[in-house]
Design a protein around this motif. Structure first.
Motif, PDB file in Angstrom:
ATOM      1  N   LEU A 171      -2.738   0.059  -5.793  1.00 49.26           N
ATOM      2  CA  LEU A 171      -1.776  -0.682  -5.433  1.00 49.26           C
ATOM      3  C   LEU A 171      -1.032  -1.369  -6.002  1.00 49.26           C
ATOM      4  O   LEU A 171      -2.120  -2.609  -6.430  1.00 49.26           O
ATOM      5  CB  LEU A 171      -1.992  -0.204  -3.617  1.00 49.26           C
TER       6      LEU A 171
ATOM      7  N   LEU B 168      -8.141   3.084  -4.276  1.00 47.24           N
ATOM      8  CA  LEU B 168      -7.295   2.513  -3.436  1.00 47.24           C
ATOM      9  C   LEU B 168      -6.076   1.618  -3.930  1.00 47.24           C
ATOM     10  O   LEU B 168      -5.607   0.934  -4.245  1.00 47.24           O
ATOM     11  CB  LEU B 168      -6.812   3.605  -1.808  1.00 47.24           C
TER      12      LEU B 168
ATOM     13  N   MET C 101       2.396  -3.307  -1.197  1.00 47.83           N
ATOM     14  CA  MET C 101       1.134  -2.660  -0.577  1.00 47.83           C
ATOM     15  C   MET C 101      -0.039  -2.883  -0.526  1.00 47.83           C
ATOM     16  O   MET C 101      -0.917  -2.428   0.567  1.00 47.83           O
ATOM     17  CB  MET C 101       1.409  -1.554  -1.715  1.00 47.83           C
ATOM     18  N   ARG C 102      -1.473  -3.936  -1.858  1.00 42.21           N
ATOM     19  CA  ARG C 102      -2.377  -3.814  -1.123  1.00 42.21           C
ATOM     20  C   ARG C 102      -2.478  -5.183  -0.305  1.00 42.21           C
ATOM     21  O   ARG C 102      -3.223  -5.320   0.442  1.00 42.21           O
ATOM     22  CB  ARG C 102      -2.702  -4.641  -2.893  1.00 42.21           C
TER      23      ARG C 102
END
Length: 326
Positions: A126, A122, A130-131
């Motif tokens: 991203l 994930l 967001m990461r």
């Protein structure tokens, strides 16, 4: 033609290596061991031997003794040979705890690897913002001290004032309003497992994300041009590159979970009725709790032997993988 080639070869000056002379400046002589790497490792190796080797030696000597309150008060040493080991290995409770520890480790490592790998993938998907947010949350969870994290989970799963019971009651599970999470074996193990997974996922996720950044993007582009879907690209490109990561990380998690003491002991001290004791907690209970320090030392040595067996199995896997790659 062959005569001309022989004349040219004979007229060509021999290289320093063929004449037995010295290698070019700045290039080490082949086959000669360089001392610098060993000198760099020496301080860390000496410190490891000093802090761990001496402790392991003293613990090993203690495992051959009968040391209790009487011996401590009288300052006497009673050597018993292999009695502590034979008594431990002939005790059915030791084997029950060993099997429990194995099952506990397998379940936790499987959950940690699955959740951690999904979180790492994930992170790779991203966007930058967001990461960064998710990475910060993972690092904060990872950096929290073990005792502090365990205390927080004790509050979360508290019987009377826990947030978990309150939320379950609000969602309609009214029987969970005053549920005692540490009242039986399975529920206690559930709390410990949630705690261990929460603490271990950041390590796996961050390392997996770092590993995915080393995979050349050209391979994904070539697979896409060949018509490979997302799953096919994952199995044919991502997994082969991440196989060394999976082996190394799984091995580290097995060691970390198998030897974890603080979380298991702090949640319920191996209870109820000693049904959640793992080998480290069992060694502590037999040694410190029962005031039989020689027996506790023998159990801890046997725990190390089990970990060494797991290490040997891991090294066999690594060597087999290297042979397959060749």
């Amino acid at each position: 033609m062959s005569a001309q080639t022989e004349e040219t070869t004979a007229a060509r000056p021999a290289s320093p290596s063929s004449r037995g002379g010295a290698a070019p400046p700045g290039r080490p002589r082949e086959g000669k061991a360089q001392p610098l790497p060993y000198l760099l490792v020496l301080p860390a190796a000496a410190l490891t031997v000093l802090l761990l080797g001496w402790t392991l030696l003293k613990n090993g000597l203690l495992s051959f003794q009968n040391l209790g309150k009487r011996q401590l008060i009288r300052h006497v040493t009673e050597w018993t040979g292999l009695d502590n080991y034979t008594n431990t290995l002939s005790n059915s409770e030791f084997w029950h705890v060993t099997g429990r520890s194995m099952a506990f480790t397998a379940v936790n490592v499987a959950l940690i690897m699955v959740v951690g790998c999904l979180t790492g993938l994930l992170l790779a998907r991203l966007g930058k913002g967001m990461r960064l947010l998710l990475s910060t949350a993972l690092v904060l969870a990872w950096a929290m001290p073990v005792v502090a994290a365990t205390t927080v989970f004790q509050w979360l799963f508290d019987q009377r004032f826990g947030v978990v019971n309150h939320l379950l009651d609000a969602l309609g599970f009214h029987s969970m309003a005053g549920y005692n999470w540490t009242g039986d074996q399975l529920s206690t193990f559930f709390v410990i497992t949630v705690l261990l997974v929460w603490q271990s996922v950041p390590f796996v996720a961050v390392n997996l994300y770092a590993a995915t950044t080393t995979i050349p993007k050209e391979l994904y582009e070539a697979a896409a041009l060949d018509g490979a879907g997302a799953w096919k690209r994952f199995t044919s490109v991502t997994l082969p590159f991440l196989k060394p990561f999976f082996l190394a990380t799984t091995f580290l998690e097995v060691i970390w979970v198998f030897k974890c003491f603080t979380q298991v002991f702090a949640i319920n001290e191996g209870g109820p009725d000693r049904l959640t004791e793992t080998l480290p907690v069992y060694a502590f209970a037999e040694g410190i709790g029962s005031q039989h320090f020689g027996m506790g030392a023998a159990i801890s040595i046997l725990t190390i032997v089990i970990l060494l067996a797991l290490t040997a199995y891991y090294l066999r896997l690594v060597l087999k993988q290297e042979e397959d790659d060749l």
